[in-house]
Write a protein that holds these residues in place. Sequence first.
Motif, PDB file in Angstrom:
ATOM      1  N   LEU A 114       3.962 -11.768  -3.280  1.00 54.96           N
ATOM      2  CA  LEU A 114       5.362 -11.323  -3.365  1.00 54.96           C
ATOM      3  C   LEU A 114       6.039 -11.337  -1.991  1.00 54.96           C
ATOM      4  CD1 LEU A 114       7.697 -10.063  -4.953  1.00 54.96           C
ATOM      5  CD2 LEU A 114       6.599  -7.830  -4.647  1.00 54.96           C
ATOM      6  N   GLY A 115       5.306 -10.908  -0.957  1.00 55.93           N
ATOM      7  CA  GLY A 115       5.886 -10.886   0.395  1.00 55.93           C
ATOM      8  C   GLY A 115       6.312 -12.287   0.822  1.00 55.93           C
ATOM      9  N   HIS A 116       5.479 -13.269   0.528  1.00 53.78           N
ATOM     10  CA  HIS A 116       5.784 -14.651   0.883  1.00 53.78           C
ATOM     11  C   HIS A 116       6.994 -15.150   0.091  1.00 53.78           C
ATOM     12  CE1 HIS A 116       5.168 -19.093   0.550  1.00 53.78           C
ATOM     13  NE2 HIS A 116       5.132 -18.945   1.852  1.00 53.78           N
ATOM     14  N   ALA A 117       7.061 -14.761  -1.195  1.00 55.37           N
ATOM     15  CA  ALA A 117       8.201 -15.172  -2.036  1.00 55.37           C
ATOM     16  C   ALA A 117       9.518 -14.664  -1.433  1.00 55.37           C
ATOM     17  CB  ALA A 117       8.024 -14.641  -3.459  1.00 55.37           C
ATOM     18  N   ILE A 118       9.527 -13.418  -0.990  1.00 56.81           N
ATOM     19  CA  ILE A 118      10.754 -12.829  -0.409  1.00 56.81           C
ATOM     20  C   ILE A 118      11.106 -13.560   0.902  1.00 56.81           C
ATOM     21  CG2 ILE A 118      11.812 -10.696   0.493  1.00 56.81           C
ATOM     22  CD1 ILE A 118      11.128 -10.724  -2.584  1.00 56.81           C
ATOM     23  N   TRP A 119      10.087 -13.836   1.689  1.00 58.88           N
ATOM     24  CA  TRP A 119      10.284 -14.517   2.990  1.00 58.88           C
ATOM     25  C   TRP A 119      10.968 -15.876   2.798  1.00 58.88           C
ATOM     26  CZ3 TRP A 119       7.786 -18.926   5.143  1.00 58.88           C
ATOM     27  CH2 TRP A 119       7.985 -19.094   6.516  1.00 58.88           C
ATOM     28  N   PHE A 219      12.213  -9.637   7.331  1.00 54.17           N
ATOM     29  CA  PHE A 219      11.731 -11.025   7.467  1.00 54.17           C
ATOM     30  C   PHE A 219      10.882 -11.206   8.735  1.00 54.17           C
ATOM     31  CE2 PHE A 219      15.677 -11.704   4.892  1.00 54.17           C
ATOM     32  CZ  PHE A 219      15.019 -12.026   3.718  1.00 54.17           C
ATOM     33  N   ASP A 220      11.188 -10.402   9.788  1.00 52.78           N
ATOM     34  CA  ASP A 220      10.385 -10.512  11.018  1.00 52.78           C
ATOM     35  C   ASP A 220       8.941 -10.109  10.741  1.00 52.78           C
ATOM     36  OD1 ASP A 220      12.632 -11.280  12.450  1.00 52.78           O
ATOM     37  OD2 ASP A 220      13.219  -9.192  12.800  1.00 52.78           O
ATOM     38  N   PHE A 221       8.769  -9.085   9.903  1.00 53.46           N
ATOM     39  CA  PHE A 221       7.405  -8.630   9.595  1.00 53.46           C
ATOM     40  C   PHE A 221       6.723  -9.574   8.604  1.00 53.46           C
ATOM     41  CE2 PHE A 221       9.821  -4.751  10.720  1.00 53.46           C
ATOM     42  CZ  PHE A 221       9.185  -4.514  11.927  1.00 53.46           C
ATOM     43  N   LEU A 222       7.502 -10.083   7.654  1.00 56.52           N
ATOM     44  CA  LEU A 222       6.919 -11.027   6.687  1.00 56.52           C
ATOM     45  C   LEU A 222       6.500 -12.320   7.379  1.00 56.52           C
ATOM     46  CD1 LEU A 222       9.361 -10.524   3.668  1.00 56.52           C
ATOM     47  CD2 LEU A 222       6.941  -9.884   3.755  1.00 56.52           C
ATOM     48  N   ALA A 223       7.199 -12.668   8.466  1.00 56.05           N
ATOM     49  CA  ALA A 223       6.892 -13.915   9.194  1.00 56.05           C
ATOM     50  C   ALA A 223       5.493 -13.876   9.784  1.00 56.05           C
ATOM     51  CB  ALA A 223       7.927 -14.140  10.293  1.00 56.05           C
ATOM     52  N   GLU A 224       4.944 -12.668   9.971  1.00 62.03           N
ATOM     53  CA  GLU A 224       3.579 -12.568  10.533  1.00 62.03           C
ATOM     54  C   GLU A 224       2.541 -13.058   9.529  1.00 62.03           C
ATOM     55  OE1 GLU A 224       3.249  -8.458  11.744  1.00 62.03           O
ATOM     56  OE2 GLU A 224       4.956  -8.682  13.127  1.00 62.03           O
ATOM     57  N   LYS A 225       2.947 -13.134   8.261  1.00 58.97           N
ATOM     58  CA  LYS A 225       2.110 -13.673   7.176  1.00 58.97           C
ATOM     59  C   LYS A 225       0.728 -13.019   7.118  1.00 58.97           C
ATOM     60  CE  LYS A 225       4.547 -17.926   6.600  1.00 58.97           C
ATOM     61  NZ  LYS A 225       4.713 -19.280   6.910  1.00 58.97           N
ATOM     62  N   ILE A 227      -2.317 -11.258   5.551  1.00 58.51           N
ATOM     63  CA  ILE A 227      -2.892 -11.267   4.201  1.00 58.51           C
ATOM     64  C   ILE A 227      -3.316  -9.833   3.849  1.00 58.51           C
ATOM     65  CG2 ILE A 227      -4.722 -12.241   2.725  1.00 58.51           C
ATOM     66  CD1 ILE A 227      -2.765 -14.359   3.812  1.00 58.51           C
ATOM     67  N   GLY A 228      -2.859  -9.367   2.707  1.00 57.11           N
ATOM     68  CA  GLY A 228      -3.159  -7.991   2.305  1.00 57.11           C
ATOM     69  C   GLY A 228      -3.977  -7.937   1.030  1.00 57.11           C
ATOM     70  N   ALA A 229      -3.765  -6.864   0.240  1.00 56.33           N
ATOM     71  CA  ALA A 229      -4.530  -6.639  -0.993  1.00 56.33           C
ATOM     72  C   ALA A 229      -4.486  -7.873  -1.886  1.00 56.33           C
ATOM     73  CB  ALA A 229      -3.935  -5.431  -1.726  1.00 56.33           C
ATOM     74  N   GLY A 230      -5.628  -8.180  -2.514  1.00 59.86           N
ATOM     75  CA  GLY A 230      -5.706  -9.303  -3.450  1.00 59.86           C
ATOM     76  C   GLY A 230      -5.618 -10.663  -2.771  1.00 59.86           C
ATOM     77  N   GLY A 231      -5.754 -10.692  -1.417  1.00 62.03           N
ATOM     78  CA  GLY A 231      -5.695 -11.971  -0.691  1.00 62.03           C
ATOM     79  C   GLY A 231      -4.287 -12.549  -0.659  1.00 62.03           C
ATOM     80  N   GLU A 232      -3.250 -11.697  -0.921  1.00 62.52           N
ATOM     81  CA  GLU A 232      -1.865 -12.180  -0.961  1.00 62.52           C
ATOM     82  C   GLU A 232      -1.045 -11.574   0.187  1.00 62.52           C
ATOM     83  OE1 GLU A 232      -0.282 -11.364  -4.857  1.00 62.52           O
ATOM     84  OE2 GLU A 232      -1.227 -13.172  -5.653  1.00 62.52           O
ATOM     85  N   ILE A 233       0.069 -12.237   0.513  1.00 66.62           N
ATOM     86  CA  ILE A 233       0.994 -11.673   1.505  1.00 66.62           C
ATOM     87  C   ILE A 233       1.841 -10.638   0.763  1.00 66.62           C
ATOM     88  CG2 ILE A 233       2.873 -12.188   3.102  1.00 66.62           C
ATOM     89  CD1 ILE A 233       1.650 -15.065   3.306  1.00 66.62           C
ATOM     90  N   GLN A 234       1.623  -9.364   1.101  1.00 66.93           N
ATOM     91  CA  GLN A 234       2.206  -8.268   0.314  1.00 66.93           C
ATOM     92  C   GLN A 234       3.514  -7.785   0.929  1.00 66.93           C
ATOM     93  OE1 GLN A 234       1.191  -7.276  -2.530  1.00 66.93           O
ATOM     94  NE2 GLN A 234      -0.957  -7.896  -2.689  1.00 66.93           N
TER      95      GLN A 234
END
Length: 301
Positions: A114-119, A219-225, A227-234
């Motif tokens: 979801l984090g990557h989708a928003i980014w 977006f600055d924090f999401l840009a760090e990409k 990997i969180g819970a479930g192996g996804e960018i949260q």
Amino acid sequence: MAKYKKVRKAILPVAGLGTRFLPATKAMPKEMLTVVDKPLIQYAVEEALEAGIEEFIFITGRGKSAIENHFDKPYELADILRKKGKDAELESVLHIIPEHTRISYIRQGEPLGLGHAIWCARSVIGDEPFAVLLPDDIIHSTTLKDMVSSYEEQGKPAVMYEEVPLDRTHNYGILDIGDNKFNANGEVNINSFVEKPESEDAPSTCGIIGRYILTPRIFDFLAEKNIGAGGEIQLTDAMVSLCKEQVFRGFKLKGERFDCGDKVGFQKANLFFALKDPYIGPRLTSYIKDMQLTPKLVKTA
Ligand code: UTP
């Protein structure tokens, strides 16, 4: 006059695979599954329009073109319905979104979370606050509207939450509110978030449900990409970082919420909206009564 920028834009991530609804979602997007007579996605769009959103950004992926078709102008269909004098049907397809509303579609490429989708929406959002709605959740309430008004007055990012059972905290992003006090409406300042904690590690039982108001700083924090819970960018992980700079406000859901990403929640939503429908409601009620009076019908169903 609002003190902060208006919340005009909303991101609707729809690039997930919808594996919990296979085989229905093999060739059709989960967001196009029907609740009574409208696809899931339309409920979220209507809720956002109610809250004052004017521009939608859908984060799409492979096999999601039915969503784009749904929001297109139906020239040929409208023509046929007009010629046949089917006015009610014509009305239902002509005004799915108001004339001034803008929609753009961005491909996520790979469902990395979801984090990557928003980014992926960063360039379309620009320097404005925005809403995020997860269309899996049908929310029959005006709480999003309250969140938008509150942001425009106070400038605090916001999430919607509901109380969840202690043994379900591992399914939610959970609010850490420390000693902060709830006001009479259940609004509260948030210290931080914990993504999907086990019950013994959960700082509260307030679980985030799929509605957010965020600022572009996320977006600055999401840009760090990371990997969180479930192996996804949260998204929650980036919100933890944002929370250190900007106080988030939690809004308790007032109304009904149906988790339509889950089969039980999806059926409950169908029942709820069907019972409200003036044609289906009374007929379904009498069918349910018959089922209760005739247990055999339930067993063989
Ligand atoms: P979910 O994980 O609940 O949806 O993501 P899913 O992956 O489609 O469902 P299942 O678990 O396989 O059945 C919550 C929301 O985030 C979007 C999904 O489309 C859904 O609206 N999402 C999730 C993305 O857009 N991209 C992703 O990489 C992940």
